[in-house]
Scaffold this motif. Structure first.
Motif, PDB file in Angstrom:
ATOM      1  N   ARG A 234      64.751  30.919  72.793  1.00  7.16           N
ATOM      2  CA  ARG A 234      63.692  30.499  72.210  1.00  7.16           C
ATOM      3  C   ARG A 234      63.592  28.954  72.284  1.00  7.16           C
ATOM      4  O   ARG A 234      64.230  28.308  71.839  1.00  7.16           O
ATOM      5  CB  ARG A 234      63.188  31.099  71.100  1.00  7.16           C
ATOM      6  CG  ARG A 234      63.358  32.378  70.888  1.00  7.16           C
ATOM      7  CD  ARG A 234      63.471  33.111  69.381  1.00  7.16           C
ATOM      8  NE  ARG A 234      63.826  34.179  69.416  1.00  7.16           N
ATOM      9  CZ  ARG A 234      64.441  34.821  68.266  1.00  7.16           C
ATOM     10  NH1 ARG A 234      64.883  34.021  67.259  1.00  7.16           N
ATOM     11  NH2 ARG A 234      65.079  36.133  68.442  1.00  7.16           N
ATOM     12  N   GLN A 235      62.411  28.509  72.905  1.00  8.36           N
ATOM     13  CA  GLN A 235      62.054  27.044  72.746  1.00  8.36           C
ATOM     14  C   GLN A 235      63.240  26.161  73.233  1.00  8.36           C
ATOM     15  O   GLN A 235      63.454  25.301  72.785  1.00  8.36           O
ATOM     16  CB  GLN A 235      61.388  26.539  71.385  1.00  8.36           C
ATOM     17  CG  GLN A 235      60.183  27.059  71.083  1.00  8.36           C
ATOM     18  CD  GLN A 235      59.157  26.128  71.690  1.00  8.36           C
ATOM     19  OE1 GLN A 235      59.243  24.911  72.094  1.00  8.36           O
ATOM     20  NE2 GLN A 235      57.933  26.721  72.250  1.00  8.36           N
ATOM     21  N   GLU A 236      63.659  26.413  74.637  1.00  5.85           N
ATOM     22  CA  GLU A 236      64.442  25.610  75.221  1.00  5.85           C
ATOM     23  C   GLU A 236      63.938  24.497  75.652  1.00  5.85           C
ATOM     24  O   GLU A 236      62.906  24.157  76.254  1.00  5.85           O
ATOM     25  CB  GLU A 236      64.938  26.296  76.376  1.00  5.85           C
ATOM     26  CG  GLU A 236      66.156  25.655  77.121  1.00  5.85           C
ATOM     27  CD  GLU A 236      66.666  26.270  78.376  1.00  5.85           C
ATOM     28  OE1 GLU A 236      67.393  25.962  79.125  1.00  5.85           O
ATOM     29  OE2 GLU A 236      65.978  27.451  78.697  1.00  5.85           O
ATOM     30  N   GLY A 250      63.234  32.455  77.615  1.00  4.46           N
ATOM     31  CA  GLY A 250      64.161  32.898  78.831  1.00  4.46           C
ATOM     32  C   GLY A 250      65.393  33.204  78.747  1.00  4.46           C
ATOM     33  O   GLY A 250      65.931  33.330  77.837  1.00  4.46           O
ATOM     34  N   TRP A 251      66.183  33.407  79.795  1.00  9.48           N
ATOM     35  CA  TRP A 251      67.655  33.567  79.988  1.00  9.48           C
ATOM     36  C   TRP A 251      68.398  32.588  80.619  1.00  9.48           C
ATOM     37  O   TRP A 251      68.251  32.555  81.892  1.00  9.48           O
ATOM     38  CB  TRP A 251      67.634  35.050  80.402  1.00  9.48           C
ATOM     39  CG  TRP A 251      67.347  36.165  79.654  1.00  9.48           C
ATOM     40  CD1 TRP A 251      67.936  36.853  78.749  1.00  9.48           C
ATOM     41  CD2 TRP A 251      65.930  36.665  79.530  1.00  9.48           C
ATOM     42  NE1 TRP A 251      67.016  37.982  78.103  1.00  9.48           N
ATOM     43  CE2 TRP A 251      65.937  37.813  78.821  1.00  9.48           C
ATOM     44  CE3 TRP A 251      64.598  36.462  80.434  1.00  9.48           C
ATOM     45  CZ2 TRP A 251      64.528  38.412  78.357  1.00  9.48           C
ATOM     46  CZ3 TRP A 251      63.642  36.973  80.225  1.00  9.48           C
ATOM     47  CH2 TRP A 251      63.611  37.959  79.163  1.00  9.48           C
ATOM     48  N   LEU A 256      66.261  32.528  84.323  1.00  6.01           N
ATOM     49  CA  LEU A 256      64.939  33.268  84.250  1.00  6.01           C
ATOM     50  C   LEU A 256      64.262  32.494  83.119  1.00  6.01           C
ATOM     51  O   LEU A 256      64.404  32.473  82.116  1.00  6.01           O
ATOM     52  CB  LEU A 256      64.929  34.749  84.185  1.00  6.01           C
ATOM     53  CG  LEU A 256      63.766  35.402  84.144  1.00  6.01           C
ATOM     54  CD1 LEU A 256      62.793  35.254  85.156  1.00  6.01           C
ATOM     55  CD2 LEU A 256      63.999  36.918  83.883  1.00  6.01           C
ATOM     56  N   VAL A 257      62.948  32.155  83.546  1.00  4.62           N
ATOM     57  CA  VAL A 257      61.955  31.616  82.322  1.00  4.62           C
ATOM     58  C   VAL A 257      60.739  32.191  82.222  1.00  4.62           C
ATOM     59  O   VAL A 257      60.314  32.727  83.567  1.00  4.62           O
ATOM     60  CB  VAL A 257      61.773  30.022  82.768  1.00  4.62           C
ATOM     61  CG1 VAL A 257      60.619  29.461  81.512  1.00  4.62           C
ATOM     62  CG2 VAL A 257      63.063  29.258  82.614  1.00  4.62           C
ATOM     63  N   VAL A 288      60.336  31.680  87.559  1.00  9.04           N
ATOM     64  CA  VAL A 288      59.305  31.520  86.300  1.00  9.04           C
ATOM     65  C   VAL A 288      58.351  32.679  86.193  1.00  9.04           C
ATOM     66  O   VAL A 288      57.579  33.006  87.440  1.00  9.04           O
ATOM     67  CB  VAL A 288      58.518  30.081  86.501  1.00  9.04           C
ATOM     68  CG1 VAL A 288      57.736  29.985  85.165  1.00  9.04           C
ATOM     69  CG2 VAL A 288      59.721  29.010  86.424  1.00  9.04           C
ATOM     70  N   LEU A 289      58.258  33.394  85.239  1.00  4.69           N
ATOM     71  CA  LEU A 289      56.981  34.354  85.210  1.00  4.69           C
ATOM     72  C   LEU A 289      56.110  33.751  83.892  1.00  4.69           C
ATOM     73  O   LEU A 289      56.614  33.205  83.044  1.00  4.69           O
ATOM     74  CB  LEU A 289      57.460  35.718  84.570  1.00  4.69           C
ATOM     75  CG  LEU A 289      58.374  36.358  85.311  1.00  4.69           C
ATOM     76  CD1 LEU A 289      58.605  37.602  84.754  1.00  4.69           C
ATOM     77  CD2 LEU A 289      57.469  36.674  86.770  1.00  4.69           C
TER      78      LEU A 289
END
Length: 319
Positions: A234-236, A250-251, A256-257, A288-289
């Motif tokens: 969360r909130q990277e 994301g991961w 993956l964002v 990115v999605l």
């Protein structure tokens, strides 16, 4: 016996010539997109007899008890709004989507005209018009065609929408087109009584008007867990060529964002900033999605299907 003076006879008012009444009527009609109220015509010297003469000759026509079409053309959308207000009953005002259109809304064409009027007033049925009888009238604008203020019209339009998708659209458009400030819609919503689809609108209003805070990362993380995905970060914070950016979720291990776009993302220059940020993230090697927050409210399964597919593809690429 002293005689009494005879009562003075009122000198009959001279009727306007055809040219004069045409000019006078056109002056009124120009203010209402081609239609005039009979009472307004009388104030400029056009009598009931004049109106009957013009209608009989086919030069004008009626559109109800009070509405006169100056000319024999069809009524425009704006003229229909005036007719709806004049013919529905005393104190009637445009409401819902019709009031928004009268205030300048574009991108949506109502299939009916909603009007609100005091419950105790005499009212009349008008084809294509839906009346809403009220014990307390919503705040209305005094300039131009009588209509409910945009923040209240927005709430009512969403409540009277034919579907959840249309309700979301009617909440988004007035805010995105700057017809009303988001905070005013929030205030109106908090002051409104419960109505149709209240539970959905309670989240949609906050999504549209306070999208940056309405759907927390915990909500999205819970949706991912329900689909069998590991919990995302969360909130990277990332440092990119464009500078330091904050990514919603994301991961990290599979690049993956997922960006959750609130209602504010579509406003002003935000789409430009969002596009630059997304391009930088993609160029750094991440998938990115982008998911509109309203999408997670209206079509959560479809968007989560995409997240699952993207996670599977990113996981396979990282293996």
């Amino acid at each position: 016996m002293e005689s009494q003076p005879l009562p003075r006879r009122r000198k009959p008012r001279r009727r306007l010539s055809r040219a004069q009444r045409t000019r006078a009527a056109l002056g009124i009609a120009e203010l209402h997109d081609g239609v005039a109220h009979r009472a307004d015509l009388r104030t400029v010297g056009v009598t009931r007899a004049d109106v009957r003469t013009e209608i009989g000759a086919g030069r004008w026509m009626t559109a109800g008890k009070h509405t006169v079409v100056i000319g024999s053309g069809t009524l425009t959308a704006e003229a229909r709004h005036w007719q709806a207000v004049w013919e529905s009953g005393s104190g009637a005002v445009l409401d819902g989507a019709a009031a928004l259109v009268a205030s300048g809304l574009s991108g949506f064409t109502p299939t009916r005209i909603d009007v609100s009027l005091p419950r105790n007033n005499r009212r009349h049925t008008v084809p294509g018009v839906v009346r809403h009888l009220r014990s307390t009238m919503p705040p209305a604008l005094a300039v131009g065609i009588p209509r409910v203020k945009p923040e209240w019209a927005t709430i009512h339009a969403a409540q009277w929408a034919v579907s959840d998708r249309q309700a979301a659209l009617l909440l988004c458009l007035p805010v995105q087109q700057r017809l009303v400030l988001p905070e005013r819609v929030l205030e109106a919503w908090r002051a409104s009584s419960h109505g149709a689809r209240h539970a959905l609108l309670d989240v949609l209003v906050r999504d549209v008007c306070d999208g940056a805070h309405s759907l927390g990362e915990l909500d999205f993380a819970g949706m991912c867990r329900e689909r069998g995905l590991p919990e995302p970060s969360r909130q990277e914070v990332r440092r990119l060529p464009s500078g330091r950016v904050y990514l919603d979720t994301g991961w990290d291990d599979i690049a993956l964002v997922v960006e959750i776009d609130g209602g504010h993302h579509a406003m002003a220059l935000n789409p430009v900033d969002d596009a630059l940020r997304q391009n930088d993230v993609v160029l750094s090697g991440d998938r990115v999605l982008r998911i509109p927050v309203l999408g997670l409210r209206l079509k959560p399964r479809a968007f989560l299907d995409q997240v699952v597919r993207a996670h599977q593809q990113a996981e396979a690429a990282a293996a």
